[in-house]
Enzyme design. Structure first.
Site, PDB file in Angstrom:
ATOM      1  N   LYS A  91      23.159   0.722  16.347  1.00 11.18           N
ATOM      2  CA  LYS A  91      22.808   1.655  17.426  1.00 11.18           C
ATOM      3  C   LYS A  91      21.658   2.520  16.961  1.00 11.18           C
ATOM      4  CE  LYS A  91      23.351   3.691  21.361  1.00 11.18           C
ATOM      5  NZ  LYS A  91      21.918   3.378  21.606  1.00 11.18           N
ATOM      6  N   GLN A 112      19.629   6.591  10.533  1.00  7.50           N
ATOM      7  CA  GLN A 112      20.527   6.435  11.678  1.00  7.50           C
ATOM      8  C   GLN A 112      21.951   6.070  11.224  1.00  7.50           C
ATOM      9  OE1 GLN A 112      18.523   6.516  14.842  1.00  7.50           O
ATOM     10  NE2 GLN A 112      20.459   7.188  15.688  1.00  7.50           N
ATOM     11  N   LYS A 115      23.635   9.433  10.256  1.00  9.31           N
ATOM     12  CA  LYS A 115      23.725  10.278  11.447  1.00  9.31           C
ATOM     13  C   LYS A 115      24.827   9.772  12.372  1.00  9.31           C
ATOM     14  CE  LYS A 115      19.834  10.644  13.687  1.00  9.31           C
ATOM     15  NZ  LYS A 115      18.726  10.516  14.679  1.00  9.31           N
ATOM     16  N   LYS A 127      17.280   0.561  14.286  1.00 10.24           N
ATOM     17  CA  LYS A 127      16.124   1.186  14.946  1.00 10.24           C
ATOM     18  C   LYS A 127      15.108   0.096  15.249  1.00 10.24           C
ATOM     19  CE  LYS A 127      14.677   5.364  16.070  1.00 10.24           C
ATOM     20  NZ  LYS A 127      15.450   6.588  16.332  1.00 10.24           N
ATOM     21  N   GLY A 166      16.157   5.165  23.610  1.00  8.49           N
ATOM     22  CA  GLY A 166      14.810   5.707  23.526  1.00  8.49           C
ATOM     23  C   GLY A 166      14.535   6.429  22.220  1.00  8.49           C
ATOM     24  N   ASP A 167      13.276   6.713  21.999  1.00  7.47           N
ATOM     25  CA  ASP A 167      12.795   7.567  20.907  1.00  7.47           C
ATOM     26  C   ASP A 167      11.379   7.971  21.339  1.00  7.47           C
ATOM     27  OD1 ASP A 167      13.607   8.339  17.915  1.00  7.47           O
ATOM     28  OD2 ASP A 167      11.485   7.859  17.830  1.00  7.47           O
ATOM     29  N   THR A 210      19.915  15.493  23.119  1.00  6.12           N
ATOM     30  CA  THR A 210      19.408  15.776  21.765  1.00  6.12           C
ATOM     31  C   THR A 210      19.026  17.248  21.656  1.00  6.12           C
ATOM     32  OG1 THR A 210      18.578  13.519  21.728  1.00  6.12           O
ATOM     33  CG2 THR A 210      17.860  14.960  19.952  1.00  6.12           C
ATOM     34  N   ASN A 241      10.968  14.861  25.104  1.00  2.24           N
ATOM     35  CA  ASN A 241      12.368  14.934  25.516  1.00  2.24           C
ATOM     36  C   ASN A 241      13.162  15.963  24.704  1.00  2.24           C
ATOM     37  OD1 ASN A 241      15.284  13.674  24.734  1.00  2.24           O
ATOM     38  ND2 ASN A 241      14.865  13.537  26.921  1.00  2.24           N
ATOM     39  N   SER A 378      24.755   8.803  23.610  1.00  2.00           N
ATOM     40  CA  SER A 378      24.589   7.365  23.845  1.00  2.00           C
ATOM     41  C   SER A 378      25.922   6.638  23.637  1.00  2.00           C
ATOM     42  CB  SER A 378      23.553   6.776  22.880  1.00  2.00           C
ATOM     43  OG  SER A 378      22.238   7.035  23.321  1.00  2.00           O
TER      44      SER A 378
HETATM   45  P1  NDP Z   1       8.792  12.087  23.128  1.00  2.00           P
HETATM   46  O1  NDP Z   1       7.929  10.889  23.106  1.00  2.00           O
HETATM   47  O2  NDP Z   1       9.496  12.471  24.369  1.00  2.00           O
HETATM   48  O3  NDP Z   1       7.957  13.361  22.647  1.00  2.00           O
HETATM   49  C1  NDP Z   1       7.342  13.401  21.419  1.00  2.00           C
HETATM   50  C2  NDP Z   1       6.578  14.715  21.280  1.00  2.00           C
HETATM   51  O4  NDP Z   1       6.144  14.867  19.940  1.00  2.00           O
HETATM   52  C3  NDP Z   1       5.326  14.747  22.130  1.00  2.00           C
HETATM   53  O5  NDP Z   1       5.053  16.067  22.497  1.00  2.00           O
HETATM   54  C4  NDP Z   1       4.285  14.207  21.179  1.00  2.00           C
HETATM   55  O6  NDP Z   1       2.954  14.578  21.499  1.00  2.00           O
HETATM   56  C5  NDP Z   1       4.704  14.816  19.878  1.00  2.00           C
HETATM   57  N1  NDP Z   1       4.263  13.946  18.780  1.00  2.00           N
HETATM   58  C6  NDP Z   1       4.573  12.641  18.593  1.00  2.00           C
HETATM   59  N2  NDP Z   1       3.954  12.146  17.506  1.00  2.00           N
HETATM   60  C7  NDP Z   1       3.267  13.151  17.000  1.00  2.00           C
HETATM   61  C8  NDP Z   1       2.427  13.255  15.879  1.00  2.00           C
HETATM   62  N3  NDP Z   1       2.187  12.208  15.051  1.00  2.00           N
HETATM   63  N4  NDP Z   1       1.888  14.466  15.644  1.00  2.00           N
HETATM   64  C9  NDP Z   1       2.142  15.525  16.453  1.00  2.00           C
HETATM   65  N5  NDP Z   1       2.925  15.468  17.548  1.00  2.00           N
HETATM   66  C10 NDP Z   1       3.476  14.300  17.806  1.00  2.00           C
HETATM   67  O7  NDP Z   1       9.809  11.879  21.928  1.00  2.00           O
HETATM   68  P2  NDP Z   1      11.214  12.599  21.666  1.00  2.00           P
HETATM   69  O8  NDP Z   1      11.177  13.997  22.134  1.00  2.00           O
HETATM   70  O9  NDP Z   1      12.266  11.698  22.159  1.00  2.00           O
HETATM   71  O10 NDP Z   1      11.279  12.541  20.080  1.00  2.00           O
HETATM   72  C11 NDP Z   1      10.814  13.609  19.249  1.00  2.00           C
HETATM   73  C12 NDP Z   1      11.469  13.502  17.876  1.00  2.00           C
HETATM   74  O11 NDP Z   1      12.887  13.577  18.026  1.00  2.00           O
HETATM   75  C13 NDP Z   1      11.206  12.191  17.139  1.00  2.00           C
HETATM   76  O12 NDP Z   1      11.170  12.467  15.749  1.00  2.00           O
HETATM   77  C14 NDP Z   1      12.455  11.366  17.435  1.00  2.00           C
HETATM   78  O13 NDP Z   1      12.691  10.384  16.449  1.00  2.00           O
HETATM   79  C15 NDP Z   1      13.511  12.466  17.404  1.00  2.00           C
HETATM   80  N6  NDP Z   1      14.773  12.177  18.101  1.00  2.00           N
HETATM   81  C16 NDP Z   1      14.792  11.806  19.419  1.00  2.00           C
HETATM   82  C17 NDP Z   1      15.995  11.583  20.050  1.00  2.00           C
HETATM   83  C18 NDP Z   1      16.088  11.255  21.496  1.00  2.00           C
HETATM   84  O14 NDP Z   1      17.205  11.149  22.007  1.00  2.00           O
HETATM   85  N7  NDP Z   1      14.992  11.098  22.229  1.00  2.00           N
HETATM   86  C19 NDP Z   1      17.263  11.657  19.301  1.00  2.00           C
HETATM   87  C20 NDP Z   1      17.136  12.125  17.953  1.00  2.00           C
HETATM   88  C21 NDP Z   1      15.922  12.346  17.386  1.00  2.00           C
HETATM   89  P3  NDP Z   1       1.984  13.546  22.225  1.00  2.00           P
HETATM   90  O15 NDP Z   1       2.455  13.484  23.646  1.00  2.00           O
HETATM   91  O16 NDP Z   1       0.634  14.122  22.053  1.00  2.00           O
HETATM   92  O17 NDP Z   1       2.145  12.236  21.501  1.00  2.00           O
HETATM   93  O1  2IT Z   2      16.917   9.135  16.538  1.00  2.00           O
HETATM   94  C1  2IT Z   2      17.836   9.003  17.368  1.00  2.00           C
HETATM   95  O2  2IT Z   2      19.002   9.300  17.099  1.00  2.00           O
HETATM   96  C2  2IT Z   2      17.496   8.489  18.702  1.00  2.00           C
HETATM   97  N1  2IT Z   2      16.323   8.257  18.978  1.00  2.00           N
HETATM   98  C3  2IT Z   2      18.572   8.233  19.706  1.00  2.00           C
HETATM   99  C4  2IT Z   2      19.219   6.897  19.475  1.00  2.00           C
HETATM  100  C5  2IT Z   2      20.222   6.472  20.509  1.00  2.00           C
HETATM  101  O3  2IT Z   2      20.706   5.338  20.350  1.00  2.00           O
HETATM  102  O4  2IT Z   2      20.539   7.199  21.453  1.00  2.00           O
END
Ligand code: NDP
Ligand code: 2IT
Length: 446
Positions: A91, A112, A115, A127, A166-167, A210, A241, A378
């Site tokens: 997952k 992961q 976590k 992943k 998603g991520d 998250t 997100n 999830s």
């Molecule tokens: P999104 O794609 O929704 O948003 C990512 C954000 O981070 C955007 O604002 C993006 O800016 C910025 N960003 C991405 N890459 C970079 C970079 N190299 N330098 C600076 N800013 C950057 O992703 P999420 O919000 O889903 O994910 C954000 C973090 O949270 C990641 O590390 C992800 O692995 C982690 N995460 C996400 C989960 C989820 O459920 N979605 C769960 C657990 C962890 P821009 O638009 O300019 O690219």
């Molecule tokens: O980093 C993470 O935990 C995620 N992007 C969410 C993974 C999931 O299966 O919901």
């Protein structure tokens, strides 16, 4: 023994995975945390549990060809790393970002495992993703890419085998296109992806989970110091997100979120961020955070994303990407009086930054614990899909809160038990490791 053991494991990791620096970084942190535990339990060393954990059970890399709106053929690379299935089906999310290569997917898949173990739900670790950049692509291009990606991935996944989500760069739109293609290819309506839309198998609260979970667990860390969110100045990096829903929950609890960013730069609004504007820019129009200043004269935009850590705050929630806080940025946060850091992103703090935070004795909640709410929800989506039932928003939110409390208790408890009271990095790594390690011991050498 501990140091030698870490060196041995890391020699294996670096030799087998040359150039995959993010994976080395993630593996070293876990090896350092669990070495004293392995020293106390020789059966773990004998069964080479950690040596097996750092080797993915399966890694899939594939070609993703698609045709852009100009009729040009494009070729991307797809990945799915199925890391560990000791406690449940693989997952973990899918990341679409041009920086994606095997080392990024492996660090994410490895983290992961631990976590997911902390969430108390029965899910293994994996992943995937692609070096595809959704930015600037039309909806049709994104759809064609997602369909091509799933045309290979579908044969490797399944509701009891591997369940992606998603991520970065993968949200509701992409999950929808991939689900549609999976359903067409297999002729089954299955809970094979999470983060699905409400009305076709998605769970309420998954979108918010998250960010909300991050704020719930930092609430615990603050409470341990006799603090709460009321009146706190909060800086959150990213505006995707995780950042959006962390902002929403922190505001609901009385905090003032003053800064957000994207990969181009950051905004500061000392009046407090108006979240509806950010949601419109990022979720509806897929625009840039700079556009916020067009309607908010109180806000200032600065080019470059690193500068956000110079903004004085009480609480920092890095929620963009890996290694976004280095030692110098961490020092700036501490010098400006920051009292708590919760990692919304995966591995956002470099090892040097973590050292700075721990020396300063601020409340530091590491990613494996802090952002576990997304994958935990999830798992709740998977449960509802299996039961063919939908729970209400409040029901899922209450379960998420309960899980974040359990994650905190496990991490804090393991830290105390192994003589590292207050060190949630060690605690989260040890608690997650032991759950998976015991399952692996019971299941033999497989
Ligand atoms: P999104 O794609 O929704 O948003 C990512 C954000 O981070 C955007 O604002 C993006 O800016 C910025 N960003 C991405 N890459 C970079 C970079 N190299 N330098 C600076 N800013 C950057 O992703 P999420 O919000 O889903 O994910 C954000 C973090 O949270 C990641 O590390 C992800 O692995 C982690 N995460 C996400 C989960 C989820 O459920 N979605 C769960 C657990 C962890 P821009 O638009 O300019 O690219
Ligand atoms: O980093 C993470 O935990 C995620 N992007 C969410 C993974 C999931 O299966 O919901």
């Amino acid at each position: 023994m501990s140091e030698q053991y870490v060196d041995e494991v890391m020699a294996l990791v670096t030799q087998r995975n040359p150039g995959e620096e993010e994976f080395h970084q993630a593996a070293r942190e876990v090896a350092e945390s669990v070495a004293p535990v392995v020293a106390k339990r020789p059966e773990l060393a004998k069964a080479k549990v950690l040596e097996r954990m750092v080797e993915p059970e399966r890694q899939i890399m594939f070609r993703v060809p698609w045709v852009d709106d100009d009729g040009e053929v494009q070729v991307n690379r797809g990945f799915r790393v199925e890391f560990n299935s000791a406690i449940g089906p693989y997952k973990g999310g899918l990341r679409f970002h041009p920086s994606v290569y095997l080392g990024i997917i492996k660090f994410l898949g490895f983290e992961q495992i631990f976590k997911n173990a902390l969430t108390t739900t029965p899910i293994g670790g994996g992943k995937g993703g692609s070096d595809f950049d959704p930015k600037g692509k039309s909806d049709n291009e994104v759809m064609r890419f997602c369909q091509s990606f799933m045309s290979e991935l579908y044969r490797h996944i399944g509701p009891d085998t591997d369940v992606p989500a998603g991520d970065i760069g993968v949200g509701g739109r992409e999950i929808g296109y991939m689900f549609g293609q999976y359903k067409k290819l297999t002729n089954t309506f299955a809970g094979v992806l999470t983060g699905k839309g409400i009305g076709w198998g998605g769970s309420l609260v998954r979108t918010e989970a998250t960010g909300y979970g991050l704020v719930y667990i930092v609430t615990r860390a603050l409470a341990d110091r006799g603090e709460d969110w009321n009146g706190k100045r909060v800086v959150i990096s990213g505006s995707g997100n995780v950042a959006i829903y962390a902002t929403q929950k922190a505001q609901q609890l009385g905090a003032k979120v003053v800064a957000l960013s994207d990969s181009s730069g950051y905004i500061v609004d000392d009046d407090g961020i108006t979240l509806d504007t950010v949601k419109d820019i990022k979720e509806v129009r897929r625009g840039r955070i700079r556009e916020y200043t067009e309607t908010h004269s109180s806000a200032k935009y600065t080019d470059g994303w690193q500068g956000i850590w110079s903004v004085p705050c009480d609480v920092a929630l890095p929620s963009a990407t890996q290694n976004e806080i280095d030692g110098a940025a961490a020092k700036q946060l501490v010098d400006n009086g920051c009292i708590a850091v919760g990692e919304g992103a995966n591995m956002p703090s470099t090892p040097e930054a973590i050292d700075v935070f721990q020396q300063a004795d601020l409340a530091f909640v590491p990613a494996k614990a802090a952002n576990a709410g997304g994958v935990a929800t999830s798992a709740l989506e998977m449960t509802q899909n299996s039961m063919r039932l939908d729970w209400s928003f409040d029901e899922v939110d209450a379960k998420l809160k309960g899980i974040m409390n359990a994650v905190y208790d496990q991490a804090a408890g393991a830290a105390e038990q192994y003589g590292k009271k207050g060190d949630l990095v060690a605690g989260a790594n040890i608690a997650g490791f032991l759950k998976v390690a015991d399952a692996m011991l019971a299941q033999g050498v497989v």
